[in-house]
Design an enzyme around this catalytic site. Structure first.
Site, PDB file in Angstrom:
ATOM      1  N   ASN A 266      -1.721   1.812   6.146  1.00 24.03           N
ATOM      2  CA  ASN A 266      -0.901   0.726   5.602  1.00 24.03           C
ATOM      3  C   ASN A 266      -0.599  -0.215   6.755  1.00 24.03           C
ATOM      4  OD1 ASN A 266       0.908  -0.915   4.304  1.00 24.03           O
ATOM      5  ND2 ASN A 266       2.526   0.613   4.124  1.00 24.03           N
ATOM      6  N   GLY A 267      -0.904  -1.482   6.582  1.00 22.10           N
ATOM      7  CA  GLY A 267      -0.604  -2.445   7.643  1.00 22.10           C
ATOM      8  C   GLY A 267      -1.782  -3.362   7.905  1.00 22.10           C
TER       9      GLY A 267
ATOM     10  N   HIS B 293      13.505 -38.548  -7.161  1.00 21.48           N
ATOM     11  CA  HIS B 293      12.753 -38.813  -5.929  1.00 21.48           C
ATOM     12  C   HIS B 293      11.341 -38.242  -5.987  1.00 21.48           C
ATOM     13  CE1 HIS B 293      16.416 -40.375  -4.210  1.00 21.48           C
ATOM     14  NE2 HIS B 293      17.034 -39.300  -4.644  1.00 21.48           N
TER      15      HIS B 293
ATOM     16  N   ARG C  97       3.762  -0.284  -4.882  1.00 17.30           N
ATOM     17  CA  ARG C  97       3.460  -0.814  -3.540  1.00 17.30           C
ATOM     18  C   ARG C  97       2.106  -1.505  -3.474  1.00 17.30           C
ATOM     19  NH1 ARG C  97       7.087   1.585   0.015  1.00 17.30           N
ATOM     20  NH2 ARG C  97       5.888   0.859   1.780  1.00 17.30           N
TER      21      ARG C  97
ATOM     22  N   GLU D 251      15.300 -18.856  -7.811  1.00 13.17           N
ATOM     23  CA  GLU D 251      15.044 -17.481  -8.234  1.00 13.17           C
ATOM     24  C   GLU D 251      14.443 -17.475  -9.654  1.00 13.17           C
ATOM     25  OE1 GLU D 251      14.534 -14.638  -7.410  1.00 13.17           O
ATOM     26  OE2 GLU D 251      15.092 -13.291  -9.022  1.00 13.17           O
TER      27      GLU D 251
ATOM     28  N   CYS E  57       0.849  -1.183   0.000  1.00  9.63           N
ATOM     29  CA  CYS E  57       0.000   0.000   0.000  1.00  9.63           C
ATOM     30  C   CYS E  57       0.888   1.236   0.000  1.00  9.63           C
ATOM     31  CB  CYS E  57      -0.942   0.097   1.186  1.00  9.63           C
ATOM     32  SG  CYS E  57      -2.124  -1.235   1.275  1.00  9.63           S
TER      33      CYS E  57
ATOM     34  N   LYS F 299       5.626  -4.631  -4.593  1.00  8.07           N
ATOM     35  CA  LYS F 299       7.087  -4.679  -4.464  1.00  8.07           C
ATOM     36  C   LYS F 299       7.564  -4.667  -3.016  1.00  8.07           C
ATOM     37  CE  LYS F 299      11.294  -3.387  -6.556  1.00  8.07           C
ATOM     38  NZ  LYS F 299      11.581  -4.803  -6.852  1.00  8.07           N
TER      39      LYS F 299
ATOM     40  N   TRP G 118      -3.045  -2.468  -1.736  1.00  6.40           N
ATOM     41  CA  TRP G 118      -2.826  -3.899  -1.933  1.00  6.40           C
ATOM     42  C   TRP G 118      -3.704  -4.558  -0.876  1.00  6.40           C
ATOM     43  CZ3 TRP G 118      -1.215  -8.184   0.795  1.00  6.40           C
ATOM     44  CH2 TRP G 118      -0.893  -9.309   0.018  1.00  6.40           C
TER      45      TRP G 118
ATOM     46  N   LYS H  39      10.854 -15.799 -10.901  1.00 13.10           N
ATOM     47  CA  LYS H  39      10.742 -14.840 -12.021  1.00 13.10           C
ATOM     48  C   LYS H  39       9.655 -15.298 -12.998  1.00 13.10           C
ATOM     49  CE  LYS H  39      12.157 -11.999 -10.786  1.00 13.10           C
ATOM     50  NZ  LYS H  39      12.815 -12.105  -9.529  1.00 13.10           N
TER      51      LYS H  39
ATOM     52  N   GLU I  89       6.000 -15.037 -11.461  1.00  8.79           N
ATOM     53  CA  GLU I  89       5.400 -13.726 -11.247  1.00  8.79           C
ATOM     54  C   GLU I  89       5.130 -12.965 -12.541  1.00  8.79           C
ATOM     55  OE1 GLU I  89       7.794 -11.502  -8.351  1.00  8.79           O
ATOM     56  OE2 GLU I  89       9.634 -12.070  -9.338  1.00  8.79           O
TER      57      GLU I  89
HETATM   58  C1  G6P Z   1       8.548  -8.851  -2.894  1.00  7.03           C
HETATM   59  C2  G6P Z   1       9.220  -8.508  -4.188  1.00  7.03           C
HETATM   60  C3  G6P Z   1      10.411  -9.431  -4.409  1.00  7.03           C
HETATM   61  C4  G6P Z   1      11.361  -9.330  -3.244  1.00  7.03           C
HETATM   62  C5  G6P Z   1      10.657  -9.605  -1.920  1.00  7.03           C
HETATM   63  C6  G6P Z   1      11.536  -9.219  -0.746  1.00  7.03           C
HETATM   64  O1  G6P Z   1       7.943 -10.095  -2.975  1.00  7.03           O
HETATM   65  O2  G6P Z   1       8.328  -8.615  -5.273  1.00  7.03           O
HETATM   66  O3  G6P Z   1      11.071  -9.061  -5.597  1.00  7.03           O
HETATM   67  O4  G6P Z   1      12.396 -10.243  -3.401  1.00  7.03           O
HETATM   68  O5  G6P Z   1       9.479  -8.811  -1.805  1.00  7.03           O
HETATM   69  O6  G6P Z   1      11.699  -7.828  -0.760  1.00  7.03           O
HETATM   70  P1  G6P Z   1      12.953  -7.060  -0.257  1.00  7.03           P
HETATM   71  O7  G6P Z   1      12.637  -5.629  -0.515  1.00  7.03           O
HETATM   72  O8  G6P Z   1      13.071  -7.385   1.196  1.00  7.03           O
HETATM   73  O9  G6P Z   1      14.130  -7.528  -1.024  1.00  7.03           O
END
Ligand code: G6P
Length: 590
Positions: free
Chosen positions: A100-101, A491, A27, A468, A2, A585, A74, A472, A475
């Protein structure tokens, strides 16, 4: 999570707020809203489901006003509807709030308010907060009402409140970020600096348990516990607004992938003395933990492997959201290395707070060094990636890989070797990221775009890179992507492979190479389609994505083709790669 922006000043509040919200969309982008109070004491509010990105100020048709609040959401409590969008009015419509929260005791408080006759218009916990304020306001000032309300609510929260008379903005935080920006005869309060960066670089950071009251373009700070005035240090931040723009690129994500030509090299520039000092601490520590969330958690896992292979040191990588199950192992001899792009991730902050109570030293590998985590950490390694706007992290991740590698080499006692190798890797990455390579990636993306599942395999250092990679692809393309340590294939996961199942194999140029290729053959024997990421083309590959041969640092380059592949899969499927559905984000709620 948010985005909040509030404004008081000589300019039109609606213009400044809408502009700020557009900068904060990363956000959260489920819905947005704005409320302004006019000089005649009238409140006007607009709220809409969807992104604010394309909304024109004119279409809002708001009256002239010099004070107001805005929010991009959000969803946590309550679905994505206009009624649940912020700002929320109190029942008498005299107070309006953005939040926010998560209010953890929301149900109990709601029941109490209902008994007092309060009726709710939304399903949000935020509306509970604004009505608590209204209830207290009957007897005390707005500032006192906010203070009392914050004592009542549990959880990590930040709020900004405005009353109908439009005389003041009151904001406070307990676990969610708020920053006060001060310009020429104007004050901003926002969740993050880009919301007002075009207008001022002069800021005050609000810490947990603090409150700001803005009247006539001036902020005054107070302690939330006793209401007493406190002084805060004014800081000039060193962020250029243009860093946050996408220039000639269609999306931030592709710009940020390309930025890696420079950011990887920049990340190598670390304070050597600090590297050595922290490395010494790591070697001496009894129980060290690497803690992060999402992609940063994958970086932590990679750190576990790098420390083991380079420095013969075991460090435990734990996802921050799971860390409380390991709190018991923290002692004053422990060390916590946290990885975070934003420096605001709620689960990471919670882990740090517990660790600090046990006198554990905190080391931050951070992009936003002025963040909450930046201020909590004892040592900070800035990754120098510049602002990252796309929700999916790319350049921050490779820059974090770099710092993790340097720390491990420092622990080995040869930081220069690490630096030299990384500088070489950075220049080879630079050569790889070219238009011809992108064209080739697009061809592979066409092959994959209608697949339902993609599996990614790695061994050793490439296991976290595979993880990772799966994040990617998930998302950005919404294709089911899952990673496995290649040795685990037999397994269980091998049962998922049928004719044409795409399997990406990340080949490391180390002692895992041969085993990785034989695992690829096992997949191929069951009909799987192999997409090999490797410096060399091997007969087992159906498709080959070339990467430079950087020896035992293959983790640095193997992620690049997957970042590009995810981007083009997203584009081909008609998604907005910068704003994946349901995500945000900066994850400031648990
Ligand atoms: C969100 C973002 C990710 C990130 C994660 C942790 O899920 O979309 O890209 O890795 O948060 O965020 P940070 O800011 O702690 O790296």
């Amino acid at each position: 999570m948010c985005g909040i922006i509030a404004y008081q000043g000589v300019h039109n509040a609606d213009q400044r707020i809408v502009e700020g919200l557009k900068h904060l969309e990363y956000r959260g982008y489920d819905s947005w809203g704005i409320a302004v109070a006019t000089a005649t004491g009238k409140m006007h509010r607009k709220r809409q489901v969807g992104e604010i990105g394309k909304v024109s100020l004119k279409s809002l048709n708001l009256p002239e006003a010099h004070i107001g609040i805005g929010h991009t959401r959000w969803a946590t409590h309550g679905g994505v509807t206009q009624k649940n969008a912020h700002p929320h009015f109190s029942m008498n419509k005299k107070i309006v709030l953005v939040h926010n929260g998560i209010v953890e005791n929301d149900e109990v408080l709601r029941k109490e308010l209902r008994k007092k006759g309060y009726v709710f218009q939304s399903e949000t916990d935020s509306e509970v907060v604004v009505n608590l304020i209204e209830n207290y306001r009957k007897k005390v000032s707005l500032k006192e009402a906010v203070r009392k309300t914050m004592k009542d609510i549990a959880g990590r929260n930040a709020i900004v409140v405005l009353e109908q008379d439009g005389k003041e903005l009151i904001a406070t935080r307990n676990g969610s970020p708020l920053i006060v920006g001060v310009g020429e005869k104007e004050v901003y309060i926002a969740s993050d600096i880009p919301a007002f960066l075009e207008h001022t670089q002069t800021v005050y950071y609000l810490d947990d348990g603090q409150m700001v009251v803005v009247q006539e373009g001036k902020p005054q700070f107070f302690d939330l516990t006793n209401g007493k005035k406190i002084s805060r240090r004014k800081i000039t931040v060193d962020i250029e607004p243009e860093q946050a723009e996408k220039g000639s690129y269609d999306h931030f994500m592709i710009k940020e992938i390309m930025d890696q030509k420079e950011t990887t090299r920049k990340a190598v520039d670390q304070n050597e003395r600090q590297l050595m000092e922290v490395a010494k601490m790591i070697k001496k520590a009894y129980g060290s933990f690497l803690v992060g969330c999402g992609s940063a958690a994958a970086v932590c896992k990679l750190g576990e492997y790098i420390f083991s292979t380079v420095a013969n040191k075991h460090i435990n990588a734990v996802e921050a959201s799971e860390f409380r199950h390991f709190f018991g192992f923290l002692t004053s001899k422990s060390l916590m290395i946290v990885v975070s792009q934003s420096g605001e991730t709620a689960d990471v902050i919670e882990a740090i707070e517990v660790a600090k109570k046990k006198n554990v030293k905190i080391i931050g590998i951070l992009n936003n060094t002025n963040s909450t985590i930046g201020r909590l950490a004892d040592y900070v390694f800035p990754i120098h990636a510049g602002q990252e706007r796309a929700v999916a992290s790319t350049k921050a991740i490779t820059a974090q890989f770099v710092v993790m590698t340097l720390l491990a080499y420092a622990a080995k006692g040869n930081v220069l070797e690490g630096k030299r190798k990384l500088v070489d890797v950075a220049s080879q990455m630079n050569e790889l990221l070219n238009p011809r390579y992108e064209k080739h990636i697009q061809r592979i993306a066409r092959v994959l775009k209608n697949k339902e599942h993609v599996y990614i395999l790695g061994r050793g250092l490439n296991v976290p890179v595979a993880k990772e990679s799966s994040i990617k692809i998930q998302e950005i393309s919404y294709i089911h992507a899952e990673s496995f340590a290649a040795g685990e294939l037999k397994h269980g996961p091998l049962a998922l492979v049928t004719k044409g199942t795409p399997v990406i194999v990340l080949v490391g140029k180390d002692d895992t190479e041969d085993e990785m290729l034989s695992n690829a053959k096992e997949v191929k024997a069951r009909g799987g389609m192999i997409i090999g990421i490797s410096p060399e083309n091997h007969s087992v590959f159906d498709h080959w994505l070339h990467v430079p041969n950087v020896g035992d640092m293959s983790y640095m380059v193997n992620i690049l083709p997957v970042q590009l592949l995810s981007y083009y899969l997203g584009i081909m499927k008609g998604h907005n790669p910068d704003k994946p559905r349901n995500l945000a984000k900066s994850v400031t709620v648990k």
